[in-house]
Design a protein around this motif. Structure first.
Motif, PDB file in Angstrom:
ATOM      1  N   ARG A  44       0.810  -1.219   0.000  1.00  0.00           N
ATOM      2  CA  ARG A  44       0.000   0.000   0.000  1.00  0.00           C
ATOM      3  C   ARG A  44       0.844   1.270   0.000  1.00  0.00           C
ATOM      4  NH1 ARG A  44      -4.922   0.660  -1.403  1.00  0.00           N
ATOM      5  NH2 ARG A  44      -5.041   2.422   0.059  1.00  0.00           N
ATOM      6  N   GLU A  45       2.064   1.177   0.526  1.00  0.00           N
ATOM      7  CA  GLU A  45       2.833   2.388   0.800  1.00  0.00           C
ATOM      8  C   GLU A  45       3.949   2.688  -0.195  1.00  0.00           C
ATOM      9  OE1 GLU A  45       2.234   4.706   3.182  1.00  0.00           O
ATOM     10  OE2 GLU A  45       0.390   3.620   3.656  1.00  0.00           O
ATOM     11  N   ILE A  46       4.591   1.662  -0.744  1.00  0.00           N
ATOM     12  CA  ILE A  46       5.771   1.911  -1.571  1.00  0.00           C
ATOM     13  C   ILE A  46       5.711   1.126  -2.877  1.00  0.00           C
ATOM     14  CG2 ILE A  46       7.250   2.483   0.381  1.00  0.00           C
ATOM     15  CD1 ILE A  46       8.378  -0.337   0.298  1.00  0.00           C
ATOM     16  N   GLU A  47       6.532   1.538  -3.823  1.00  0.00           N
ATOM     17  CA  GLU A  47       6.545   0.884  -5.128  1.00  0.00           C
ATOM     18  C   GLU A  47       7.429  -0.358  -5.157  1.00  0.00           C
ATOM     19  OE1 GLU A  47       7.653   3.771  -8.042  1.00  0.00           O
ATOM     20  OE2 GLU A  47       5.813   4.954  -7.799  1.00  0.00           O
ATOM     21  N   GLU A  48       8.384  -0.437  -4.244  1.00  0.00           N
ATOM     22  CA  GLU A  48       9.236  -1.623  -4.208  1.00  0.00           C
ATOM     23  C   GLU A  48       8.390  -2.851  -3.863  1.00  0.00           C
ATOM     24  OE1 GLU A  48      11.814   1.929  -3.236  1.00  0.00           O
ATOM     25  OE2 GLU A  48       9.805   1.213  -2.730  1.00  0.00           O
ATOM     26  N   PRO A  49       8.421  -3.895  -4.698  1.00  0.00           N
ATOM     27  CA  PRO A  49       7.563  -5.062  -4.450  1.00  0.00           C
ATOM     28  C   PRO A  49       8.005  -5.858  -3.231  1.00  0.00           C
ATOM     29  CG  PRO A  49       9.050  -5.482  -6.289  1.00  0.00           C
ATOM     30  CD  PRO A  49       9.226  -4.047  -5.926  1.00  0.00           C
ATOM     31  N   ALA A  50       7.018  -6.394  -2.509  1.00  0.00           N
ATOM     32  CA  ALA A  50       7.277  -7.240  -1.344  1.00  0.00           C
ATOM     33  C   ALA A  50       6.510  -8.544  -1.499  1.00  0.00           C
ATOM     34  CB  ALA A  50       6.864  -6.530  -0.059  1.00  0.00           C
ATOM     35  N   GLN A  51       7.074  -9.631  -0.992  1.00  0.00           N
ATOM     36  CA  GLN A  51       6.433 -10.933  -1.138  1.00  0.00           C
ATOM     37  C   GLN A  51       6.747 -11.823   0.057  1.00  0.00           C
ATOM     38  OE1 GLN A  51       4.351 -12.127  -3.679  1.00  0.00           O
ATOM     39  NE2 GLN A  51       4.074 -13.807  -2.242  1.00  0.00           N
ATOM     40  N   VAL A  52       5.725 -12.525   0.563  1.00  0.00           N
ATOM     41  CA  VAL A  52       5.898 -13.480   1.651  1.00  0.00           C
ATOM     42  C   VAL A  52       6.201 -14.859   1.078  1.00  0.00           C
ATOM     43  CG1 VAL A  52       4.814 -14.623   3.619  1.00  0.00           C
ATOM     44  CG2 VAL A  52       4.324 -12.210   3.163  1.00  0.00           C
ATOM     45  N   TYR A  53       7.202 -15.532   1.657  1.00  0.00           N
ATOM     46  CA  TYR A  53       7.550 -16.897   1.257  1.00  0.00           C
ATOM     47  C   TYR A  53       7.667 -17.784   2.486  1.00  0.00           C
ATOM     48  CZ  TYR A  53       9.004 -15.765  -3.576  1.00  0.00           C
ATOM     49  OH  TYR A  53       9.039 -15.389  -4.892  1.00  0.00           O
ATOM     50  N   THR A  54       7.247 -19.045   2.355  1.00  0.00           N
ATOM     51  CA  THR A  54       7.640 -20.029   3.350  1.00  0.00           C
ATOM     52  C   THR A  54       9.092 -20.387   3.071  1.00  0.00           C
ATOM     53  OG1 THR A  54       7.038 -22.096   4.454  1.00  0.00           O
ATOM     54  CG2 THR A  54       6.874 -22.079   2.054  1.00  0.00           C
ATOM     55  N   SER A  55       9.873 -20.571   4.110  1.00  0.00           N
ATOM     56  CA  SER A  55      11.327 -20.586   3.992  1.00  0.00           C
ATOM     57  C   SER A  55      11.872 -21.574   2.966  1.00  0.00           C
ATOM     58  CB  SER A  55      11.946 -20.885   5.361  1.00  0.00           C
ATOM     59  OG  SER A  55      11.545 -19.929   6.309  1.00  0.00           O
ATOM     60  N   ASN A  56      11.394 -22.809   3.008  1.00  0.00           N
ATOM     61  CA  ASN A  56      11.950 -23.826   2.125  1.00  0.00           C
ATOM     62  C   ASN A  56      11.641 -23.535   0.656  1.00  0.00           C
ATOM     63  OD1 ASN A  56      13.647 -26.008   2.131  1.00  0.00           O
ATOM     64  ND2 ASN A  56      12.044 -27.526   2.469  1.00  0.00           N
ATOM     65  N   GLU A  57      10.445 -23.020   0.389  1.00  0.00           N
ATOM     66  CA  GLU A  57      10.120 -22.691  -0.999  1.00  0.00           C
ATOM     67  C   GLU A  57      10.947 -21.503  -1.487  1.00  0.00           C
ATOM     68  OE1 GLU A  57       6.450 -21.801  -4.070  1.00  0.00           O
ATOM     69  OE2 GLU A  57       6.029 -22.627  -2.085  1.00  0.00           O
ATOM     70  N   PHE A  58      11.240 -20.588  -0.593  1.00  0.00           N
ATOM     71  CA  PHE A  58      12.092 -19.450  -0.951  1.00  0.00           C
ATOM     72  C   PHE A  58      13.431 -19.947  -1.498  1.00  0.00           C
ATOM     73  CE2 PHE A  58      15.320 -16.288   0.475  1.00  0.00           C
ATOM     74  CZ  PHE A  58      14.917 -15.223  -0.319  1.00  0.00           C
ATOM     75  N   ILE A  59      13.977 -20.965  -0.853  1.00  0.00           N
ATOM     76  CA  ILE A  59      15.256 -21.528  -1.294  1.00  0.00           C
ATOM     77  C   ILE A  59      15.099 -22.257  -2.621  1.00  0.00           C
ATOM     78  CG2 ILE A  59      17.079 -23.188  -0.734  1.00  0.00           C
ATOM     79  CD1 ILE A  59      16.366 -22.657   2.254  1.00  0.00           C
ATOM     80  N   HIS A  60      14.104 -23.127  -2.712  1.00  0.00           N
ATOM     81  CA  HIS A  60      13.951 -23.961  -3.904  1.00  0.00           C
ATOM     82  C   HIS A  60      13.425 -23.182  -5.099  1.00  0.00           C
ATOM     83  CE1 HIS A  60      14.993 -27.885  -2.188  1.00  0.00           C
ATOM     84  NE2 HIS A  60      14.436 -27.432  -1.063  1.00  0.00           N
ATOM     85  N   ARG A  61      12.577 -22.179  -4.844  1.00  0.00           N
ATOM     86  CA  ARG A  61      12.083 -21.361  -5.956  1.00  0.00           C
ATOM     87  C   ARG A  61      13.168 -20.412  -6.457  1.00  0.00           C
ATOM     88  NH1 ARG A  61       6.514 -17.809  -6.033  1.00  0.00           N
ATOM     89  NH2 ARG A  61       5.696 -19.713  -5.100  1.00  0.00           N
ATOM     90  N   ALA A  62      14.014 -19.956  -5.544  1.00  0.00           N
ATOM     91  CA  ALA A  62      15.144 -19.084  -5.875  1.00  0.00           C
ATOM     92  C   ALA A  62      14.721 -17.939  -6.798  1.00  0.00           C
ATOM     93  CB  ALA A  62      16.267 -19.900  -6.522  1.00  0.00           C
ATOM     94  N   PRO A  63      13.983 -16.955  -6.261  1.00  0.00           N
ATOM     95  CA  PRO A  63      13.493 -15.859  -7.103  1.00  0.00           C
ATOM     96  C   PRO A  63      14.604 -15.195  -7.920  1.00  0.00           C
ATOM     97  CG  PRO A  63      12.606 -15.697  -4.887  1.00  0.00           C
ATOM     98  CD  PRO A  63      13.632 -16.768  -4.842  1.00  0.00           C
ATOM     99  N   LYS A  64      14.342 -15.008  -9.186  1.00  0.00           N
ATOM    100  CA  LYS A  64      15.331 -14.435 -10.095  1.00  0.00           C
ATOM    101  C   LYS A  64      15.770 -13.039  -9.661  1.00  0.00           C
ATOM    102  CE  LYS A  64      17.440 -15.305 -14.099  1.00  0.00           C
ATOM    103  NZ  LYS A  64      18.245 -16.530 -14.328  1.00  0.00           N
ATOM    104  N   ALA A  65      14.858 -12.290  -9.040  1.00  0.00           N
ATOM    105  CA  ALA A  65      15.157 -10.909  -8.659  1.00  0.00           C
ATOM    106  C   ALA A  65      15.947 -10.816  -7.355  1.00  0.00           C
ATOM    107  CB  ALA A  65      13.859 -10.113  -8.531  1.00  0.00           C
ATOM    108  N   LEU A  66      16.147 -11.957  -6.676  1.00  0.00           N
ATOM    109  CA  LEU A  66      16.889 -11.952  -5.424  1.00  0.00           C
ATOM    110  C   LEU A  66      18.366 -11.672  -5.677  1.00  0.00           C
ATOM    111  CD1 LEU A  66      17.019 -12.556  -2.326  1.00  0.00           C
ATOM    112  CD2 LEU A  66      17.476 -14.941  -2.950  1.00  0.00           C
ATOM    113  N   GLY A  67      18.927 -10.720  -4.951  1.00  0.00           N
ATOM    114  CA  GLY A  67      20.339 -10.401  -5.114  1.00  0.00           C
ATOM    115  C   GLY A  67      20.675  -9.071  -4.480  1.00  0.00           C
TER     116      GLY A  67
END
Length: 272
Positions: A44-67
């Motif tokens: 609601r407040e900022i343009e930078e995107p935010a996303q909730v992940y369950t920890s293990n999927e965060f690792i296995h999905r490995a978002p391309k934008a992470l860095g």
């Protein structure tokens, strides 16, 4: 200045210099559930995107934008949740800035994150220094660092009033909560519904309290998804808890409540 505030300030100072381009909120179970409201606030407040992940999927999905330029906020009460510890290490190895909340200083998660932040828990703990109090202070300080506005200062100022609100609500609703427990303690299944910043509460109540602690079958249904499949299970003897907020997604909760109340005789509405 409290030790908590020093830790928050150190983390936020790092955020202010990180040129944040995206935000990931990573945890498991109840710790993941509390991340839903911060994502809503960021959305609601900022343009930078935010996303909730369950920890293990965060690792296995490995978002391309992470860095580099990514902010990863993690939480584990004990600091020992293996998936969350691994997620912190994975995020750091990807070049992201990591901030971790935990009740246990020196835990594996504490050591894995660049900026660990402690919160209080248990008898005598004050709400503003507990999980949600510390998390919201972190969120509004981050917002103030990225896009300063007076309203974020106001939000931070009211954190000290959380304990008063908590105590008042316990007095107001203890009797009705006790009555609900007595009435429904033999139920084999209870559904929870909510939307927006309240969905995490419905989710944690369903999976942590009803299923994990009370062994009552449950499912957290998003109010906006209720009409796309789940409405078919509504009947006169099916229990529902509907958590309604005062924000932008309230119309979703109103619509679900109106339908459910027309069929079920066991509907508990928790309305902000």
């Amino acid at each position: 200045m409290s030790e908590h505030q020093k830790q928050l300030d150190a983390a936020v100072q790092a955020v202010a210099h990180a040129q944040v381009k995206n935000i990931y909120l990573v945890a498991c179970g109840g710790s993941k559930a509390i991340m839903e409201a911060p994502q809503y606030i960021f959305d609601r407040e900022i343009e930078e995107p935010a996303q909730v992940y369950t920890s293990n999927e965060f690792i296995h999905r490995a978002p391309k934008a992470l860095g580099k330029g990514s902010l990863v906020i993690l939480c584990s009460h004990s600091g020992t949740t293996p998936e969350t510890v691994a997620a912190a290490k994975f995020a750091r190895s990807s070049g992201a800035l990591t901030v971790a909340l935990s009740h246990v200083v020196g835990s594996p998660l504490w050591e894995a994150a660049e900026y660990p932040v402690h919160y209080d828990h248990g008898e005598g703990a004050v709400a503003s220094e507990m999980t949600n109090g510390i998390l919201y202070r972190l969120v509004f300080q981050i917002l103030n660092a990225l896009h300063p506005q007076p309203k974020y200062d106001k939000a931070l100022a009211v954190m000290d009033g959380l304990q008063k609100i908590t105590d008042a609500n316990k007095v107001l609703f203890a009797a009705s909560a006790q009555a609900y427990g007595q009435k429904n303690k033999r139920e084999k299944l209870i559904y929870t519904l909510a939307s927006g910043p309240n969905y995490g509460v419905a989710y944690s109540f369903s999976i942590c309290l009803l299923m994990e602690m009370l062994w009552i079958n449950s499912s957290a249904i998003h109010s906006g998804e209720f009409f796309h499949g789940p409405l078919e299970i509504t009947d006169y003897d099916v229990p529902f808890i509907i958590i309604k907020g005062t924000g932008e997604t309230r119309p979703l909760d109103d619509r679900a409540e109106k339908f459910i109340a027309g069929f079920s005789k066991n509907v508990e509405v928790i309305d902000a």
